[in-house]
Write a protein that holds these residues in place. Structure first.
Motif, PDB file in Angstrom:
ATOM      1  N   SER A  11       1.061  -1.411  -0.369  1.00 19.65           N
ATOM      2  CA  SER A  11       0.193   0.067  -0.145  1.00 19.65           C
ATOM      3  C   SER A  11       0.706   1.251   0.065  1.00 19.65           C
ATOM      4  O   SER A  11       1.852   1.455   0.964  1.00 19.65           O
ATOM      5  CB  SER A  11      -0.719   0.023   1.009  1.00 19.65           C
ATOM      6  OG  SER A  11      -1.795   1.549   1.440  1.00 19.65           O
ATOM      7  N   THR A  12       0.497   1.959  -0.793  1.00 15.80           N
ATOM      8  CA  THR A  12       1.771   3.367  -1.185  1.00 15.80           C
ATOM      9  C   THR A  12       0.111   4.671  -1.442  1.00 15.80           C
ATOM     10  O   THR A  12      -0.482   4.465  -1.376  1.00 15.80           O
ATOM     11  CB  THR A  12       2.129   3.628  -2.409  1.00 15.80           C
ATOM     12  OG1 THR A  12       1.243   3.310  -3.013  1.00 15.80           O
ATOM     13  CG2 THR A  12       3.186   2.428  -2.770  1.00 15.80           C
ATOM     14  N   ARG A  13       1.027   6.010  -0.764  1.00 10.68           N
ATOM     15  CA  ARG A  13       0.056   7.257  -1.070  1.00 10.68           C
ATOM     16  C   ARG A  13       0.045   7.303  -2.496  1.00 10.68           C
ATOM     17  O   ARG A  13       0.398   6.845  -3.528  1.00 10.68           O
ATOM     18  CB  ARG A  13       1.239   8.065  -0.930  1.00 10.68           C
ATOM     19  CG  ARG A  13       1.912   8.368   0.815  1.00 10.68           C
ATOM     20  CD  ARG A  13       2.404   8.851   1.256  1.00 10.68           C
ATOM     21  NE  ARG A  13       3.785   9.918   0.188  1.00 10.68           N
ATOM     22  CZ  ARG A  13       4.473   8.767   0.557  1.00 10.68           C
ATOM     23  NH1 ARG A  13       5.650   8.085   1.385  1.00 10.68           N
ATOM     24  NH2 ARG A  13       5.837   9.102  -0.451  1.00 10.68           N
ATOM     25  N   VAL A  14      -0.697   7.788  -2.134  1.00 13.33           N
ATOM     26  CA  VAL A  14      -1.464   8.201  -4.109  1.00 13.33           C
ATOM     27  C   VAL A  14      -0.375   8.990  -4.574  1.00 13.33           C
ATOM     28  O   VAL A  14       0.857   9.614  -4.149  1.00 13.33           O
ATOM     29  CB  VAL A  14      -2.733   9.494  -3.708  1.00 13.33           C
ATOM     30  CG1 VAL A  14      -2.655  10.283  -5.381  1.00 13.33           C
ATOM     31  CG2 VAL A  14      -4.218   8.974  -2.692  1.00 13.33           C
ATOM     32  N   GLY A  15      -0.212   8.908  -5.676  1.00 15.82           N
ATOM     33  CA  GLY A  15       1.084  10.200  -6.553  1.00 15.82           C
ATOM     34  C   GLY A  15       2.256   8.395  -7.585  1.00 15.82           C
ATOM     35  O   GLY A  15       3.196   8.517  -7.123  1.00 15.82           O
ATOM     36  N   TRP A  16       1.975   7.800  -6.095  1.00 21.15           N
ATOM     37  CA  TRP A  16       3.032   6.055  -6.956  1.00 21.15           C
ATOM     38  C   TRP A  16       3.099   6.135  -8.104  1.00 21.15           C
ATOM     39  O   TRP A  16       1.698   5.551  -7.954  1.00 21.15           O
ATOM     40  CB  TRP A  16       3.187   5.513  -5.720  1.00 21.15           C
ATOM     41  CG  TRP A  16       3.891   5.664  -4.312  1.00 21.15           C
ATOM     42  CD1 TRP A  16       3.847   6.923  -3.569  1.00 21.15           C
ATOM     43  CD2 TRP A  16       5.077   5.246  -4.074  1.00 21.15           C
ATOM     44  NE1 TRP A  16       5.137   7.160  -2.677  1.00 21.15           N
ATOM     45  CE2 TRP A  16       6.309   6.242  -3.055  1.00 21.15           C
ATOM     46  CE3 TRP A  16       6.346   4.248  -4.825  1.00 21.15           C
ATOM     47  CZ2 TRP A  16       7.267   6.051  -2.412  1.00 21.15           C
ATOM     48  CZ3 TRP A  16       7.979   4.848  -4.505  1.00 21.15           C
ATOM     49  CH2 TRP A  16       8.352   5.356  -3.230  1.00 21.15           C
ATOM     50  N   THR A  17       3.495   5.643  -9.263  1.00 22.45           N
ATOM     51  CA  THR A  17       4.221   4.326  -9.787  1.00 22.45           C
ATOM     52  C   THR A  17       4.488   3.702 -10.444  1.00 22.45           C
ATOM     53  O   THR A  17       5.330   3.472  -9.302  1.00 22.45           O
ATOM     54  CB  THR A  17       4.282   5.634 -11.238  1.00 22.45           C
ATOM     55  OG1 THR A  17       5.715   6.197 -11.037  1.00 22.45           O
ATOM     56  CG2 THR A  17       3.530   7.187 -10.858  1.00 22.45           C
ATOM     57  N   ALA A  18       4.286   3.043 -11.297  1.00 24.94           N
ATOM     58  CA  ALA A  18       4.807   1.408 -11.312  1.00 24.94           C
ATOM     59  C   ALA A  18       6.485   1.802 -11.472  1.00 24.94           C
ATOM     60  O   ALA A  18       7.170   0.927 -10.964  1.00 24.94           O
ATOM     61  CB  ALA A  18       4.329   1.127 -12.411  1.00 24.94           C
ATOM     62  N   ASP A  19       6.616   2.874 -12.343  1.00 24.95           N
ATOM     63  CA  ASP A  19       8.079   3.633 -12.637  1.00 24.95           C
ATOM     64  C   ASP A  19       8.895   3.595 -11.197  1.00 24.95           C
ATOM     65  O   ASP A  19       9.854   3.198 -10.686  1.00 24.95           O
ATOM     66  CB  ASP A  19       8.361   4.042 -13.589  1.00 24.95           C
ATOM     67  CG  ASP A  19       8.231   3.528 -14.426  1.00 24.95           C
ATOM     68  OD1 ASP A  19       8.090   3.021 -14.675  1.00 24.95           O
ATOM     69  OD2 ASP A  19       7.499   4.951 -15.516  1.00 24.95           O
ATOM     70  N   ASP A  20       7.916   4.209 -10.464  1.00 25.08           N
ATOM     71  CA  ASP A  20       8.630   4.398  -8.800  1.00 25.08           C
ATOM     72  C   ASP A  20       9.029   3.482  -8.089  1.00 25.08           C
ATOM     73  O   ASP A  20       9.580   3.124  -7.458  1.00 25.08           O
ATOM     74  CB  ASP A  20       7.700   5.123  -8.175  1.00 25.08           C
ATOM     75  CG  ASP A  20       7.122   6.851  -8.801  1.00 25.08           C
ATOM     76  OD1 ASP A  20       8.456   7.505  -9.751  1.00 25.08           O
ATOM     77  OD2 ASP A  20       6.442   7.164  -8.506  1.00 25.08           O
ATOM     78  N   LEU A  21       8.192   2.378  -8.157  1.00 23.46           N
ATOM     79  CA  LEU A  21       7.829   1.092  -7.147  1.00 23.46           C
ATOM     80  C   LEU A  21       8.689  -0.176  -7.923  1.00 23.46           C
ATOM     81  O   LEU A  21       9.941  -0.760  -7.022  1.00 23.46           O
ATOM     82  CB  LEU A  21       6.412   0.208  -7.568  1.00 23.46           C
ATOM     83  CG  LEU A  21       5.745   0.830  -6.451  1.00 23.46           C
ATOM     84  CD1 LEU A  21       4.176   0.024  -6.845  1.00 23.46           C
ATOM     85  CD2 LEU A  21       6.065   0.583  -4.750  1.00 23.46           C
ATOM     86  N   THR A  22       9.446   0.077  -9.143  1.00 25.48           N
ATOM     87  CA  THR A  22      10.678  -0.906 -10.032  1.00 25.48           C
ATOM     88  C   THR A  22      12.463  -0.151  -9.475  1.00 25.48           C
ATOM     89  O   THR A  22      12.445  -0.539  -9.330  1.00 25.48           O
ATOM     90  CB  THR A  22      10.167  -0.526 -11.869  1.00 25.48           C
ATOM     91  OG1 THR A  22       8.920  -0.701 -12.177  1.00 25.48           O
ATOM     92  CG2 THR A  22      11.078  -0.800 -12.186  1.00 25.48           C
ATOM     93  N   ALA A  23      11.872   1.870 -10.258  1.00 22.86           N
ATOM     94  CA  ALA A  23      13.104   1.831  -8.631  1.00 22.86           C
ATOM     95  C   ALA A  23      13.238   1.489  -7.433  1.00 22.86           C
ATOM     96  O   ALA A  23      14.346   1.071  -7.009  1.00 22.86           O
ATOM     97  CB  ALA A  23      13.334   3.240  -9.367  1.00 22.86           C
ATOM     98  N   LEU A  24      12.044   1.611  -6.794  1.00 16.40           N
ATOM     99  CA  LEU A  24      12.271   1.109  -5.988  1.00 16.40           C
ATOM    100  C   LEU A  24      12.901   0.009  -4.944  1.00 16.40           C
ATOM    101  O   LEU A  24      13.928  -0.516  -4.197  1.00 16.40           O
ATOM    102  CB  LEU A  24      10.745   1.294  -4.812  1.00 16.40           C
ATOM    103  CG  LEU A  24      11.025   0.902  -3.603  1.00 16.40           C
ATOM    104  CD1 LEU A  24      10.382   2.385  -2.061  1.00 16.40           C
ATOM    105  CD2 LEU A  24      10.974   0.067  -3.130  1.00 16.40           C
ATOM    106  N   ALA A  25      12.520  -0.980  -5.820  1.00 20.97           N
ATOM    107  CA  ALA A  25      13.110  -2.386  -6.043  1.00 20.97           C
ATOM    108  C   ALA A  25      14.146  -2.409  -6.404  1.00 20.97           C
ATOM    109  O   ALA A  25      15.375  -3.251  -6.147  1.00 20.97           O
ATOM    110  CB  ALA A  25      12.505  -3.543  -6.987  1.00 20.97           C
ATOM    111  N   ALA A  26      14.452  -2.169  -7.095  1.00 24.54           N
ATOM    112  CA  ALA A  26      15.769  -1.813  -8.142  1.00 24.54           C
ATOM    113  C   ALA A  26      16.911  -1.601  -7.334  1.00 24.54           C
ATOM    114  O   ALA A  26      17.991  -2.099  -7.547  1.00 24.54           O
ATOM    115  CB  ALA A  26      16.078  -1.652  -9.041  1.00 24.54           C
ATOM    116  N   GLU A  27      16.531  -0.408  -6.569  1.00 21.08           N
ATOM    117  CA  GLU A  27      17.779   0.314  -5.591  1.00 21.08           C
ATOM    118  C   GLU A  27      17.922  -0.491  -3.973  1.00 21.08           C
ATOM    119  O   GLU A  27      19.376  -0.562  -3.462  1.00 21.08           O
ATOM    120  CB  GLU A  27      17.486   1.049  -4.809  1.00 21.08           C
ATOM    121  CG  GLU A  27      16.921   2.391  -6.089  1.00 21.08           C
ATOM    122  CD  GLU A  27      16.220   3.886  -5.293  1.00 21.08           C
ATOM    123  OE1 GLU A  27      16.030   3.863  -4.463  1.00 21.08           O
ATOM    124  OE2 GLU A  27      16.076   4.176  -6.452  1.00 21.08           O
TER     125      GLU A  27
END
Length: 69
Positions: free
Chosen positions: A49-65
């Motif tokens: 669960s994320t705040r409004v405004g998170w995108t698939a690209d944001d989550l992909t970057a988070l996972a990669a980091e």
């Protein structure tokens, strides 16, 4: 917002902890975790669960980091 993330983690101690810490740092709540066996190792599927405004690209970057593929 609810998201499903499917990723491969590095096969080493603490890999899942890194992803969980990264999620926590960005105020992302992990609601469930399921682990599947794959030919290349394990695949983890998380519902978060994320705040409004998170995108698939944001989550992909988070996972990669966090070292995920």
């Amino acid at each position: 917002m609810l998201w499903k993330i499917r990723t491969e983690l590095a096969d080493r101690p603490g890999a899942l902890a890194e992803l969980a810490a990264r999620c926590g740092a960005d105020d992302i709540n992990i609601l469930s975790l399921e682990v599947f066996t794959a030919e290349t190792g394990a695949v983890d599927e998380l519902v978060v669960s994320t705040r409004v405004g998170w995108t698939a690209d944001d989550l992909t970057a988070l996972a990669a980091e966090a070292g995920c593929v």
